[in-house]
Write an enzyme that holds these catalytic residues in place. Structure first.
Site, PDB file in Angstrom:
ATOM      1  N   ASP A  35       0.806  -1.223   0.000  1.00  0.00           N
ATOM      2  CA  ASP A  35       0.000   0.000   0.000  1.00  0.00           C
ATOM      3  C   ASP A  35       0.835   1.268   0.000  1.00  0.00           C
ATOM      4  O   ASP A  35       0.289   2.365   0.123  1.00  0.00           O
ATOM      5  CB  ASP A  35      -0.876   0.006   1.264  1.00  0.00           C
ATOM      6  N   HIS A 239      26.610   4.045 -10.653  1.00  0.00           N
ATOM      7  CA  HIS A 239      25.247   4.271 -10.157  1.00  0.00           C
ATOM      8  C   HIS A 239      25.049   3.639  -8.775  1.00  0.00           C
ATOM      9  O   HIS A 239      23.999   3.056  -8.481  1.00  0.00           O
ATOM     10  CB  HIS A 239      24.212   3.736 -11.152  1.00  0.00           C
ATOM     11  N   ASP A 256      27.124  12.424  -5.570  1.00  0.00           N
ATOM     12  CA  ASP A 256      26.417  12.941  -6.744  1.00  0.00           C
ATOM     13  C   ASP A 256      24.975  13.132  -6.298  1.00  0.00           C
ATOM     14  O   ASP A 256      24.229  12.160  -6.156  1.00  0.00           O
ATOM     15  CB  ASP A 256      26.532  11.921  -7.881  1.00  0.00           C
ATOM     16  N   ASP A 267      22.145  18.860 -10.687  1.00  0.00           N
ATOM     17  CA  ASP A 267      22.888  17.600 -10.735  1.00  0.00           C
ATOM     18  C   ASP A 267      24.359  17.943 -10.532  1.00  0.00           C
ATOM     19  O   ASP A 267      25.020  18.414 -11.456  1.00  0.00           O
ATOM     20  CB  ASP A 267      22.638  16.947 -12.106  1.00  0.00           C
ATOM     21  N   HIS A 339      32.218   6.930 -19.037  1.00  0.00           N
ATOM     22  CA  HIS A 339      30.934   7.569 -19.375  1.00  0.00           C
ATOM     23  C   HIS A 339      31.217   8.837 -20.165  1.00  0.00           C
ATOM     24  O   HIS A 339      32.366   9.235 -20.326  1.00  0.00           O
ATOM     25  CB  HIS A 339      30.124   7.873 -18.110  1.00  0.00           C
ATOM     26  N   HIS A 343      25.270  15.586 -20.129  1.00  0.00           N
ATOM     27  CA  HIS A 343      23.939  15.343 -20.699  1.00  0.00           C
ATOM     28  C   HIS A 343      23.137  16.627 -20.559  1.00  0.00           C
ATOM     29  O   HIS A 343      23.461  17.486 -19.740  1.00  0.00           O
ATOM     30  CB  HIS A 343      23.245  14.177 -19.967  1.00  0.00           C
ATOM     31  N   HIS A 350      18.246  13.840 -16.736  1.00  0.00           N
ATOM     32  CA  HIS A 350      18.734  13.557 -18.089  1.00  0.00           C
ATOM     33  C   HIS A 350      17.640  14.074 -19.010  1.00  0.00           C
ATOM     34  O   HIS A 350      16.671  13.380 -19.287  1.00  0.00           O
ATOM     35  CB  HIS A 350      18.974  12.053 -18.290  1.00  0.00           C
ATOM     36  N   GLU A 373      30.820  16.687 -16.383  1.00  0.00           N
ATOM     37  CA  GLU A 373      31.090  15.761 -15.272  1.00  0.00           C
ATOM     38  C   GLU A 373      32.131  14.696 -15.605  1.00  0.00           C
ATOM     39  O   GLU A 373      31.826  13.501 -15.593  1.00  0.00           O
ATOM     40  CB  GLU A 373      29.793  15.103 -14.811  1.00  0.00           C
ATOM     41  N   TYR A 377      37.947   6.614 -12.343  1.00  0.00           N
ATOM     42  CA  TYR A 377      37.529   5.584 -11.380  1.00  0.00           C
ATOM     43  C   TYR A 377      38.535   4.438 -11.421  1.00  0.00           C
ATOM     44  O   TYR A 377      38.721   3.823 -12.475  1.00  0.00           O
ATOM     45  CB  TYR A 377      36.121   5.082 -11.736  1.00  0.00           C
ATOM     46  N   ARG A 395      34.712  12.242  -9.373  1.00  0.00           N
ATOM     47  CA  ARG A 395      33.954  12.945 -10.422  1.00  0.00           C
ATOM     48  C   ARG A 395      33.716  14.356  -9.907  1.00  0.00           C
ATOM     49  O   ARG A 395      33.508  14.556  -8.706  1.00  0.00           O
ATOM     50  CB  ARG A 395      32.622  12.231 -10.713  1.00  0.00           C
ATOM     51  N   GLU A 397      31.197  17.507 -11.037  1.00  0.00           N
ATOM     52  CA  GLU A 397      30.068  17.769 -11.952  1.00  0.00           C
ATOM     53  C   GLU A 397      29.395  19.085 -11.626  1.00  0.00           C
ATOM     54  O   GLU A 397      29.086  19.368 -10.463  1.00  0.00           O
ATOM     55  CB  GLU A 397      29.039  16.632 -11.823  1.00  0.00           C
TER      56      GLU A 397
END
Ligand code: GLY
Ligand code: MN
Ligand code: MN
Length: 427
Positions: A35, A239, A256, A267, A339, A343, A350, A373, A377, A395, A397
Site C-alpha cells: 500500500d 550508479h 552525486d 545535478d 561515461h 547530458h 537527463h 562531469e 575511477y 567525479r 560535476e
C-alpha cells in the site's frame, strides 16, 4: 517563479499541422510495496504545458476546433478520497486555476475522447513518454472508425510530439534559468554542509541525510534523482545507491546529489576526503579530473558541437593518466573513464533534446543547459595498477548554461579546488 503555461501551449500549437489534436497523459503513481507508493511526480512534458500535477489526467489541445480548444480530463472532487489522499482540483479547478476551456471527469475519457478526436486529421502524442496512452488512443480511433456510416471521420496520421516539444524544453527561458539557479544554489548549500559535517565512522546514508535535510530546508521537497554517496571503492560504482557503508579515514567520498526545485533538476557531484585532507595520490588524480572539468567547460560555447566538451575531456584525462603512469603508453582510457562528459539537464535530470541533428553532433546554442562531469575511477579489482591508486573514484560535476558568448555555471559556488575544499573542511 511565474511560468506562463498558456504561452508554452501557444508556442507549441504554432508548430503543429492543421486539423490536429494533441493528447498528453499524466504519469502514473508507482507502487513501492503493497500500500506504499513512491512520491508522485508528474510527467515533465505534461507539467510543462499545464502546470497540473495530479495523476489520472489527460490534456487535449484542439487548435482547429471552434470551441473548447484546451480540454482537460481530471479526477472528480471527492470528499472521502480527498480526506484520505489529499486535495484535488476537480473539473472546476482545471478551468479556473489551470486555464482549461472545458474539463471533464477522467472516468468519461473513453466515452468522450472519440468525439473530441472525430474529424481531426492528425493526432500527436508523446512517443518517448506515452504514459500508457497508446492502447486507449488506438481504441478511440477504432471507435471513430466504427461510426463512419454515421458520418464520423477517423484521424489519418499518428504523429510524435517529441521533436517539437523537446526542442522547446531544451532551450531554457530566463525564468527557467532562474529556477535552475535556485535549484543549483540549494544543492550547493548541501555540498557545503556535507563537507563541513563528514567524519570517519559515519555511514554513507548519514552523509546523504545532510543533503536531504538541506534540500528540504532550502525549499526543495525532493531530490532530482537518487543520491549517490560512495566512500572509497564505492565511488567507482557509477550508479551506486546503496549508500550503506562506513566512511573510512583516508578515503575519498564521492557524492552525486541534486535537488529538484519547482520541477527543475540540479545535478552536482563533489568528491572530498572523509578526514578533510587529500592524500598525494588522491590529489594527483583529482587535479587531472579538475583540469578536464575546466577545459571541457571552456568548450561550452555557441557554435561548438555537443561533442566538443566530451572530446576535450578524453584528451585531458588520457594525458593525465599517462602522466601518472596509469596508462603505460596504451591510450585505453575507458578502463578509468567510461561515461560521457555530460547530458542535457532541465525538468528531467537527463533531459530531453536530441544530441545529433541529421546524423551530426548538434551545435550548442544559447539557452541549452548541460552537465560537465568528467571522472576517473580506479576500482580495487582493476588489474595492472599499482595498489596506491586503488579505490580512488573521482567525479566533479556542474550544471552549465550555454550563453551568447560562452558559458555560465549554474552551480558556481560549490567548492571544487583542492585548497578550497580543504580550507572549508578544516575551518
Ligand atoms: N546524477 C546522474 C548523472 O550524473 O548523470
Ligand atoms: Mn550527477
Ligand atoms: Mn549528471
Amino acid at each position: 517563479m511565474n511560468i506562463d503555461f498558456l504561452a508554452r501551449r501557444k508556442a507549441l500549437l504554432a508548430q503543429v499541422l492543421e486539423d490536429s489534436v494533441i493528447v498528453l497523459a499524466s504519469s502514473s503513481p508507482k507502487v513501492r510495496n503493497s500500500d506504499a507508493d513512491f512520491p508522485y511526480r508528474q510527467d515533465s512534458s505534461f507539467f510543462y504545458l499545464s502546470g497540473f500535477s495530479e495523476p489520472d489526467s489527460l490534456l487535449v489541445l484542439r487548435p482547429s476546433a471552434k470551441e473548447d480548444q484546451f480540454v482537460m480530463f481530471c479526477r472528480d472532487r471527492d470528499p472521502v478520497r480527498e480526506q484520505w489522499d489529499g486535495f484535488r482540483a476537480g473539473q472546476e479547478g482545471a478551468v479556473s486555476k489551470f486555464g482549461a476551456d472545458k474539463a471533464y471527469s477522467y472516468s468519461d475519457v473513453n466515452e468522450l475522447m472519440p468525439k473530441l478526436m472525430d474529424g481531426a486529421k492528425n493526432v500527436y502524442y508523446s512517443m518517448s513518454s506515452p504514459n500508457g496512452i497508446e492502447a486507449p488512443l488506438s481504441d478511440w480511433i477504432t471507435t471513430i472508425r466504427g461510426k463512419t456510416r454515421e458520418g464520423s471521420v477517423a484521424p489519418q496520421n499518428l504523429l510524435s510530439l517529441d521533436l517539437m516539444l523537446h526542442e522547446m524544453r531544451l532551450k531554457k527561458s530566463s525564468d527557467e534559468i532562474a529556477i535552475m539557479k535556485k535549484a543549483g544554489s540549494i544543492t550547493t548549500d548541501a555540498h557545503i554542509r556535507a563537507m563541513e559535517s563528514v567524519r570517519p565512522g559515519m555511514y554513507e546514508y548519514q552523509l546523504e541525510a545532510e543533503y536531504l535535510h538541506t534540500f528540504m530546508q532550502g525549499g526543495a521537497r525532493h531530490p532530482a534523482y537518487n543520491s549517490i554517496v560512495g566512500g572509497g571503492n564505492n565511488a567507482c560504482i557509477l550508479h551506486y545507491v546503496e549508500n550503506n557503508a562506513l566512511l573510512n579515514d583516508g578515503d575519498l567520498v564521492l557524492v552525486d546529489a541534486g535537488c529538484e526545485y519547482e520541477h527543475y533538476a540540479s545535478d552536482v557531484t563533489r568528491t572530498f576526503p572523509v578526514n578533510g585532507k587529500f592524500t598525494e595520490e588522491q590529489k594527483a588524480v583529482y587535479e587531472v579530473v579538475l583540469e578536464a572539468h575546466r577545459q571541457s567547460m571552456a568548450e561550452v560555447k555557441p557554435g561548438n558541437k555537443w561533442n566538443s566538451p566530451h572530446d576535450k575531456s578524453v584528451e585531458v584525462i588520457t594525458d593525465g593518466l599517462n602522466d601518472l603512469g596509469l596508462l603505460k603508453g596504451n591510450n585505453d582510457y575507458t578502463k578509468f573513464y567510461m561515461h560521457r562528459v555530460g547530458h542535457w539537464i532541465g525538468m528531467d535530470v537527463h533531459d530531453v533534446g536530441n544530441y545529433k541533428v541529421d546524423g551530426e553532433w548538434r551545435d550548442l546554442e544559447p539557452g541549452m543547459v548541460m552537465t560537465i562531469e568528467p571522472g576517473i575511477y580506479i576500482l580495487d579489482s582493476l588489474e595492472g595498477v599499482d595498489d596506491k591508486w586503488k579505490g580512488i573514484g573521482i567525479r566533479v560535476e556542474d550544471d552549465v548554461l550555454v550563453t551568447e558568448d560562452g558559458f555560465e555555471i549554474l552551480t558556481p559556488d560549490a567548492p571544487r579546488e583542492v585548497a578550497d575544499i580543504e580550507h572549508l573542511m578544516n575551518s
